[in-house]
Design an enzyme around this catalytic site. Structure first.
Site, PDB file in Angstrom:
ATOM      1  N   CYS A 125      32.512  43.766  35.393  1.00 17.87           N
ATOM      2  CA  CYS A 125      31.933  44.361  36.597  1.00 17.87           C
ATOM      3  C   CYS A 125      31.026  43.340  37.254  1.00 17.87           C
ATOM      4  CB  CYS A 125      31.156  45.613  36.202  1.00 17.87           C
ATOM      5  SG  CYS A 125      30.354  46.433  37.593  1.00 17.87           S
ATOM      6  N   GLU A 183      35.815  52.206  40.428  1.00 18.33           N
ATOM      7  CA  GLU A 183      34.979  52.276  41.646  1.00 18.33           C
ATOM      8  C   GLU A 183      34.357  53.657  41.821  1.00 18.33           C
ATOM      9  OE1 GLU A 183      34.321  49.484  42.456  1.00 18.33           O
ATOM     10  OE2 GLU A 183      36.084  48.575  41.568  1.00 18.33           O
TER      11      GLU A 183
END
Ligand code: NB4
Ligand code: NI
Length: 203
Positions: A115, A159
């Site tokens: 991430c 997301e």
């Protein structure tokens, strides 16, 4: 354009907050936000520009990662050579996205997940639904409902997690090693030991 210095990092409370619904008609500011998030993905996926601006490559980006607690995310999946079923890559700026259904069948990226907001590496499988149906609005307010599978489905779930304050490592089972699996996508059976939610019943 966004640079790495603009990306919020783990520890910033915004990454743990529930994002807010985006009202329509979209403000000029919200439209710009969506466009800039997609621009980051495009630039970061160009090897030359990625190097030039010292970016980390991304296939998705959520608004809290640029410091905005709104239900908005951009997704840009590159074509996957290993998945001939994937006809076209998925590209979308998703506003107010909702996963309306998800398969019981799980899948995980064998490489694990990384991430842009998490500098530390967290090895291990991140089990997710192999297929999802997601509903969202685009920048013009048009409603979309799409079925995604495999790689694009995993990205969208990563997301949407951000929009609800969840980070990928929250899903990693710390007690189960993840070594020794070669296939790119794994059925729930193959990765059963890595799934912490024991209530999930394979179909
Ligand atoms: C989001 C992804 C993490 C796992 C899988 C992958 C990369 C991210 C984070 C699921 C979603 C960003 C947003 C990549 C990457 C493969 C394709 C095409 C050419 C380089 C690119 C590299 F960069 N994750 N990074 N992480 N995030 N694949 N690829 N390649 O995108 O934190 O919340 O350009
Ligand atoms: Ni992320």
């Amino acid at each position: 354009m966004y640079l790495m210095k603009d990306i919020t990092r783990d520890g910033n409370p915004i990454l743990r907050q529930q994002s807010e619904t985006v009202p329509y008609p979209l403000s000029a500011e919200d439209r710009k936000l969506g466009q800039k998030m997609m621009q980051y993905l495009e630039i970061s996926q160009d090897p030359e520009q990625c190097e030039k601006y010292q970016l980390r490559a991304g296939v998705g980006l959520a608004a809290p990662q640029v410091g905005v607690g709104k239900l908005m995310a951009a997704v840009l999946t590159p074509p996957d050579e290993d998945d001939p079923e994937q006809i076209s890559p998925f590209k979308a700026i998703m506003v107010n996205p909702v996963i309306v259904s998800s398969s019981v069948q799980q899948a995980a990226l064998t490489v694990g997940e990384g991430c842009l907001s998490v500098d530390k590496e967290f090895p291990g499988y991140v089990p997710r639904s192999d297929r999802i149906t997601v509903h969202y609005q685009d920048l013009d307010g048009a409603e979309h409902q799409v079925r995604l599978k495999h790689y694009p489905a995993i990205i969208v779930q990563h997301e949407i997690d951000h929009l609800h304050g969840t980070l990928f490592y929250d899903h990693i089972d710390k007690n189960q090693p993840s070594a020794g699996i070669e296939a790119k996508f794994l059925s729930i059976r193959a990765i059963k030991s890595a799934i912490s939610n024991k209530d999930v019943i394979p179909n």
